[in-house]
Design a protein around this motif. Structure first.
Motif, PDB file in Angstrom:
ATOM      1  N   ALA A 135       0.848  -1.196   0.000  1.00  0.00           N
ATOM      2  CA  ALA A 135       0.000   0.000   0.000  1.00  0.00           C
ATOM      3  C   ALA A 135       0.880   1.242   0.000  1.00  0.00           C
ATOM      4  O   ALA A 135       1.821   1.338   0.799  1.00  0.00           O
ATOM      5  CB  ALA A 135      -0.919   0.002   1.219  1.00  0.00           C
ATOM      6  N   PHE A 136       0.576   2.188  -0.909  1.00  0.00           N
ATOM      7  CA  PHE A 136       1.277   3.470  -0.979  1.00  0.00           C
ATOM      8  C   PHE A 136       0.400   4.539  -0.347  1.00  0.00           C
ATOM      9  O   PHE A 136      -0.776   4.684  -0.705  1.00  0.00           O
ATOM     10  CB  PHE A 136       1.573   3.861  -2.419  1.00  0.00           C
ATOM     11  CG  PHE A 136       2.621   3.004  -3.086  1.00  0.00           C
ATOM     12  CD1 PHE A 136       3.407   2.150  -2.349  1.00  0.00           C
ATOM     13  CD2 PHE A 136       2.819   3.059  -4.454  1.00  0.00           C
ATOM     14  CE1 PHE A 136       4.373   1.361  -2.941  1.00  0.00           C
ATOM     15  CE2 PHE A 136       3.776   2.266  -5.072  1.00  0.00           C
ATOM     16  CZ  PHE A 136       4.556   1.409  -4.308  1.00  0.00           C
ATOM     17  N   ASP A 137       0.947   5.257   0.606  1.00  0.00           N
ATOM     18  CA  ASP A 137       0.253   6.403   1.211  1.00  0.00           C
ATOM     19  C   ASP A 137       1.152   7.632   1.062  1.00  0.00           C
ATOM     20  O   ASP A 137       1.823   8.048   2.002  1.00  0.00           O
ATOM     21  CB  ASP A 137      -0.044   6.122   2.689  1.00  0.00           C
ATOM     22  CG  ASP A 137      -0.822   7.264   3.351  1.00  0.00           C
ATOM     23  OD1 ASP A 137      -1.318   8.146   2.615  1.00  0.00           O
ATOM     24  OD2 ASP A 137      -0.903   7.294   4.594  1.00  0.00           O
ATOM     25  N   LEU A 138       1.166   8.191  -0.137  1.00  0.00           N
ATOM     26  CA  LEU A 138       2.028   9.332  -0.419  1.00  0.00           C
ATOM     27  C   LEU A 138       1.435  10.139  -1.557  1.00  0.00           C
ATOM     28  O   LEU A 138       0.690   9.601  -2.386  1.00  0.00           O
ATOM     29  CB  LEU A 138       3.443   8.873  -0.776  1.00  0.00           C
ATOM     30  CG  LEU A 138       3.619   8.022  -2.036  1.00  0.00           C
ATOM     31  CD1 LEU A 138       4.993   8.246  -2.614  1.00  0.00           C
ATOM     32  CD2 LEU A 138       3.430   6.552  -1.729  1.00  0.00           C
ATOM     33  N   PRO A 139       1.746  11.453  -1.614  1.00  0.00           N
ATOM     34  CA  PRO A 139       1.240  12.290  -2.711  1.00  0.00           C
ATOM     35  C   PRO A 139       1.761  11.791  -4.056  1.00  0.00           C
ATOM     36  O   PRO A 139       2.814  11.148  -4.159  1.00  0.00           O
ATOM     37  CB  PRO A 139       1.788  13.681  -2.387  1.00  0.00           C
ATOM     38  CG  PRO A 139       2.121  13.638  -0.932  1.00  0.00           C
ATOM     39  CD  PRO A 139       2.505  12.240  -0.637  1.00  0.00           C
ATOM     40  N   GLU A 140       1.017  12.085  -5.115  1.00  0.00           N
ATOM     41  CA  GLU A 140       1.399  11.647  -6.459  1.00  0.00           C
ATOM     42  C   GLU A 140       2.752  12.222  -6.861  1.00  0.00           C
ATOM     43  O   GLU A 140       3.593  11.540  -7.425  1.00  0.00           O
ATOM     44  CB  GLU A 140       0.317  12.060  -7.462  1.00  0.00           C
ATOM     45  CG  GLU A 140       0.608  11.614  -8.890  1.00  0.00           C
ATOM     46  CD  GLU A 140       0.578  10.096  -9.050  1.00  0.00           C
ATOM     47  OE1 GLU A 140       1.264   9.598  -9.967  1.00  0.00           O
ATOM     48  OE2 GLU A 140      -0.110   9.425  -8.256  1.00  0.00           O
ATOM     49  N   VAL A 185       8.524   2.863   6.161  1.00  0.00           N
ATOM     50  CA  VAL A 185       8.330   1.537   5.559  1.00  0.00           C
ATOM     51  C   VAL A 185       7.909   0.598   6.683  1.00  0.00           C
ATOM     52  O   VAL A 185       8.682   0.369   7.631  1.00  0.00           O
ATOM     53  CB  VAL A 185       9.615   1.044   4.863  1.00  0.00           C
ATOM     54  CG1 VAL A 185       9.385  -0.350   4.280  1.00  0.00           C
ATOM     55  CG2 VAL A 185      10.053   2.017   3.781  1.00  0.00           C
ATOM     56  N   GLU A 186       6.684   0.010   6.571  1.00  0.00           N
ATOM     57  CA  GLU A 186       6.132  -0.824   7.631  1.00  0.00           C
ATOM     58  C   GLU A 186       5.733  -2.189   7.063  1.00  0.00           C
ATOM     59  O   GLU A 186       5.495  -2.333   5.863  1.00  0.00           O
ATOM     60  CB  GLU A 186       4.897  -0.165   8.250  1.00  0.00           C
ATOM     61  CG  GLU A 186       5.126   1.257   8.762  1.00  0.00           C
ATOM     62  CD  GLU A 186       3.825   1.943   9.123  1.00  0.00           C
ATOM     63  OE1 GLU A 186       3.365   1.755  10.261  1.00  0.00           O
ATOM     64  OE2 GLU A 186       3.275   2.641   8.261  1.00  0.00           O
ATOM     65  N   ASP A 187       5.635  -3.160   7.953  1.00  0.00           N
ATOM     66  CA  ASP A 187       5.159  -4.495   7.560  1.00  0.00           C
ATOM     67  C   ASP A 187       4.376  -5.090   8.713  1.00  0.00           C
ATOM     68  O   ASP A 187       4.347  -4.543   9.818  1.00  0.00           O
ATOM     69  CB  ASP A 187       6.336  -5.391   7.165  1.00  0.00           C
ATOM     70  CG  ASP A 187       7.300  -5.627   8.308  1.00  0.00           C
ATOM     71  OD1 ASP A 187       6.936  -6.365   9.244  1.00  0.00           O
ATOM     72  OD2 ASP A 187       8.425  -5.066   8.271  1.00  0.00           O
TER      73      ASP A 187
END
Length: 448
Positions: free
Chosen positions: A332-337, A382-384
């Protein structure tokens, strides 16, 4: 501490202007005072002349007309006072305005001709006095002191008005001067602003060197900066070429040794020695990669890098999806384009490659990459959802050669490389717990 050069210069100029005006004010007030006293002296001298022209001597007695040419002497409420004394200092005539005044003035008649002075009475009143000694009146021998007086109060009121106007004028002049100084400083510092803009363009990679369109005083600075830029580029280029040559020269011997170990592994009696040899070759390869990567880490100097994050992440995740295709990791990406990080692209690939490889290897099935902007910079996380890292082991695994996972091959240098890369860019790495259940690697890039 004030860090703006324009504000510093403005404050210094303001201080000097205020000190100059404070020093100039007493001098100008003194000049105004002297000029005003000169004006009063001349006016009183003219009034005395009026009295002299009107006086007559008949039978050794002074005769004054009922109405004097100057109407101020004829008014009872006039502030212009006239007296005439004989040689012995006796009062022989006074103007109508003196009837309400009790002035204790005694002329000296000492042969000096005329005198302008300032006297004080017992009641606190002060007067300007102009005293003229007269020996001839109307062509006849006479000895009189003809005196004209004016209250000092009128002079002080006039001087106070002049002082107020002077303060207002100086205040307005100071404001105008400061405005002009601000405009002048803004115009004069445009050269530094253009130089700063060109440095920003060099840092962003849109310009190779500083231009020569600067004032003469800055040309030596710009020349030195251009030489520094050129020297840095050449040094970095030579260093990278040397590293490439070293990596290439070491690659062939390691390949040969790897082939020998594979041949040895085909013989059952040499299998144990082949495994030891292969392990050492792998360790040598990883150590060489680590040392080359560590040696190539350099701060960006005058050139500031900005790399778009999403394409790099997408490329790494596509590669890792193929490596761990049986695990089917969800990312999952949680960052601005359009998110950028201040790091060189090669260093970013090496750093994220190690972190994502660890996350893919240790997670149960989910990995999340997020970016959060703060007042102090950018935080990349960066998480898991894997087992995580115990708090007492977090500092140890960032050291070279330390590993917690013994089920997979490796020498434990990946996180050490990540730590070196991050520190070379003045960033900070912290390891904590993720809400997903596993580890959370947070990288904070400060504002530059």
């Amino acid at each position: 501490m004030i860090r703006s050069l324009r504000v510093r210069l403005m404050l210094a100029a303001t201080l000097l202007a205020v000190l100059f005006m404070l020093a100039l004010l007493p001098a100008m007030q003194g000049a105004f005072s002297l000029a005003l006293q000169d004006s009063i002296e001349q006016r009183l001298a003219s009034d005395v002349t009026t009295l002299i022209s009107a006086a007559r001597v008949e039978g050794n007695h002074l005769q004054m007309p009922a109405q004097l040419p100057d109407e101020r002497f004829n008014l009872t409420d006039s502030r212009l006072l006239g007296y005439i004394y004989d040689r012995e200092g006796h009062l022989v005539w006074r103007s109508k305005g003196t009837r309400e005044e009790n002035i204790n003035y005694k002329p000296r008649y000492d042969g000096r001709g005329n005198e302008f002075a300032r006297i004080s009475e017992a009641n606190g009143q002060e007067f300007f006095v102009y005293d003229v000694e007269v020996k001839l009146l109307g062509g006849k021998s006479a000895a009189f002191s003809i005196v004209a007086l004016q209250p000092v109060r009128e002079y002080e009121v006039t001087l106070e008005g002049l002082r107020e106007n002077l303060y207002l004028g100086f205040g307005a002049a100071l404001l105008v001067l400061l405005a002009l100084l601000w405009i002048g400083l803004t115009w004069g510092l445009q050269a530094l602003r253009r130089l700063s803009q060109e440095l920003d363009e060099i840092e962003s990679g849109t310009r190779e060197s500083l231009s020569e369109q600067h004032p003469r005083e800055l040309l030596r600075l710009t020349g030195s900066l251009n030489r520094l830029l050129h020297s840095e580029r050449e040094q970095r280029s030579r260093y990278r070429d040397s590293l490439d040559d070293l990596a290439h020269s070491l690659k062939t011997p390691l390949t040969v040794l790897q082939g020998v170990s594979e041949d040895m592994a085909q013989r059952p009696e040499d299998r144990d020695q082949a495994w030891v040899l292969q392990t050492q070759i792998e360790r040598m390869s990883q150590q060489i990669s680590y040392q080359l990567q560590r040696a190539s880490l350099r701060k960006s100097g005058l050139v500031r890098h900005q790399v778009r994050l999403r394409p790099v992440l997408q490329s790494l995740c596509d590669t890792l999806d193929k490596v761990y295709r049986d695990k089917r990791v969800r990312v999952a990406f949680d960052l601005p384009e359009h998110c950028y990080v201040p790091i060189e692209q090669g260093a970013l690939l090496e750093m994220l490659g190690n972190l994502l490889e660890n996350a893919y290897r240790l997670c149960l099935g989910e990995v999340r990459i997020s970016v959060r902007e703060t007042l102090s910079g950018i935080e990349l996380c960066v998480e898991d959802d894997g087992p995580g890292v115990p708090p007492d082991q977090r500092a140890r695994i960032l050291q070279r050669g330390e590993r917690l996972d013994r089920q997979h091959p490796g020498q434990g240098i990946g996180l050490a490389v990540v730590k070196d890369i991050i520190e070379s860019y003045n960033a900070k790495l912290t390891l904590g717990d993720s809400p997903m259940g596993g580890a959370a690697f947070r990288i904070h890039f400060p504002v530059v």
